[in-house]
Design an enzyme around this catalytic site. Structure first.
Site, short mmCIF file in Angstrom:
data_model
loop_
_atom_site.label_atom_id
_atom_site.label_comp_id
_atom_site.label_asym_id
_atom_site.label_seq_id
_atom_site.Cartn_x
_atom_site.Cartn_y
_atom_site.Cartn_z
N ARG A 129 34.21 41.63 16.64
CA ARG A 129 33.02 40.81 16.04
C ARG A 129 32.63 41.19 14.74
O ARG A 129 32.08 40.11 13.80
CB ARG A 129 31.74 41.01 17.22
CG ARG A 129 31.81 40.32 18.41
CD ARG A 129 31.00 40.58 19.51
NE ARG A 129 30.93 40.00 20.60
CZ ARG A 129 30.09 38.92 20.98
NH1 ARG A 129 29.09 38.56 20.18
NH2 ARG A 129 30.02 38.23 22.06
N ASP A 188 28.24 49.31 20.93
CA ASP A 188 27.83 48.65 22.26
C ASP A 188 26.47 49.24 22.62
O ASP A 188 26.40 50.51 23.18
CB ASP A 188 28.88 48.63 23.26
CG ASP A 188 28.59 48.06 24.50
OD1 ASP A 188 27.47 47.30 24.53
OD2 ASP A 188 29.56 47.65 25.32
N ASN A 215 17.17 42.26 17.29
CA ASN A 215 17.44 41.01 17.82
C ASN A 215 18.66 41.12 18.79
O ASN A 215 18.68 39.93 19.83
CB ASN A 215 18.26 40.32 16.56
CG ASN A 215 18.82 39.00 16.80
OD1 ASN A 215 18.09 37.91 16.92
ND2 ASN A 215 20.23 38.85 16.89
N TYR A 234 15.49 38.35 32.39
CA TYR A 234 15.48 38.13 31.08
C TYR A 234 13.95 37.83 30.44
O TYR A 234 13.53 38.45 29.52
CB TYR A 234 16.04 36.75 30.63
CG TYR A 234 15.92 36.48 29.13
CD1 TYR A 234 16.84 36.95 28.23
CD2 TYR A 234 15.21 35.31 28.73
CE1 TYR A 234 16.56 36.63 26.86
CE2 TYR A 234 15.17 34.96 27.51
CZ TYR A 234 15.63 35.67 26.54
OH TYR A 234 15.30 35.23 25.44
N LYS A 245 11.87 40.49 27.78
CA LYS A 245 11.36 39.87 26.52
C LYS A 245 9.92 40.40 26.50
O LYS A 245 9.17 40.50 25.45
CB LYS A 245 11.53 38.41 26.23
CG LYS A 245 12.98 37.99 26.34
CD LYS A 245 13.47 38.45 24.73
CE LYS A 245 14.39 39.57 24.82
NZ LYS A 245 14.67 39.88 23.56
N VAL A 272 16.16 27.43 21.46
CA VAL A 272 17.05 26.84 20.38
C VAL A 272 18.51 26.86 21.01
O VAL A 272 19.09 27.77 21.84
CB VAL A 272 16.90 27.41 19.26
CG1 VAL A 272 15.77 27.06 18.60
CG2 VAL A 272 17.39 28.85 19.06
#
Length: 256
Positions: free
Chosen positions: A37, A55, A81, A152, A156, A183
């Site tokens: 990546r 990681d 992020n 999730y 958040k 999005v």
């Protein structure tokens, strides 16, 4: 110009924010989960200063990422992020933690605690947090039946709680949270209805420090505008409980 580190920035919104910041002549360091990546990120945005590899799923991995970032010198801002999404099945990390909690809640806590304190901290939350509960009594899903969407959403909420706890404890730092909108990223899915062109602007704006309107702390944003977060995010007792839980699990204390 500012020097900014962005976790989870090899693709998606993290890379989009990085590209905007580079275009604005800021210095950016990316983060990728693995070397493959990292190479992709370098090809996509060769103007970045470096790509940190590690990681964040494990406590040791998050600590190592923090050490690598510190080894590169001081940063003016950090954008938290990195995250996994709402369609995740139940999986336990080598530390015995649900991986959604480990990546979305615990790793930003560890990075916040261990990266040399910047002037600005930005935490990505989600609109889903408005309908969540912090669930601190069963944060590791020991008694509840797993629900990826709920896991999730509450992670958040935890990120917003962390942002506001840091704002309260570190008055010399601008610490804020935001939701980028639902999005069509890889995480959001192709049917997501929100405006992709707006999704990366707020985090870049808060991190850059180019506008006096971004010199605020303990605030929640959506598309460059303040909005009210979930009331639990502002509950200082819940914030302190979350910090204590993360410290106990990770063995890392949030500096005074």
């Amino acid at each position: 110009m500012s020097r900014i580190f962005i976790s989870g920035s090899s693709t998606g919104l993290g890379l989009m924010a990085a590209r905007l910041l580079v275009e604005q002549h800021h210095t950016v360091v990316l983060h990728a989960r693995n070397a493959y990546r990292a190479e992709d990120a370098k090809r996509a945005l060769p103007q970045v200063e470096a790509v940190v590899v590690g990681d964040l799923e494990t406590i040791a991995g998050a600590k190592d990422v923090a050490a690598q970032v510190n080894g590169l010198g001081h940063f003016d801002a950090v954008i938290h992020n990195a995250a996994v999404g709402y369609r995740e099945g139940f999986r336990v990390t080598e530390d015995g933690l649900p991986h959604v909690f480990a990546i979305n809640t615990l790793s930003p806590y560890i990075l916040t605690s261990l990266i040399d304190r910047p002037k600005r901290l930005v935490y990505l939350s989600s609109g889903m947090h408005h309908h969540a509960d912090a669930s601190l009594d069963d944060i590791l899903w020991s008694t509840r039946r797993w629900n990826g969407s709920d896991a999730y959403a509450e992670s958040k909420l935890h990120d917003a709680m962390l942002a506001f706890a840091v704002a309260r404890r570190w008055p010399d730092v601008f610490s804020n949270a935001l939701e980028p909108g639902w999005v069509p990223t890889k995480m959001g899915g192709p049917g997501a209805p929100d405006d992709m062109s707006q999704a990366h602007l707020t985090q870049a704006w808060l991190a850059a420090g180019d506008n006096a309107k971004a010199d605020v702390s303990g605030q929640y944003f959506y598309h460059l505008k303040r909005m009210a977060p979930h009331p639990q995010a502002k509950d200082t007792a819940l914030q302190d409980r979350l910090i204590a839980i993360c410290e106990d699990i990770s063995g890392v204390a949030l500096p005074v």
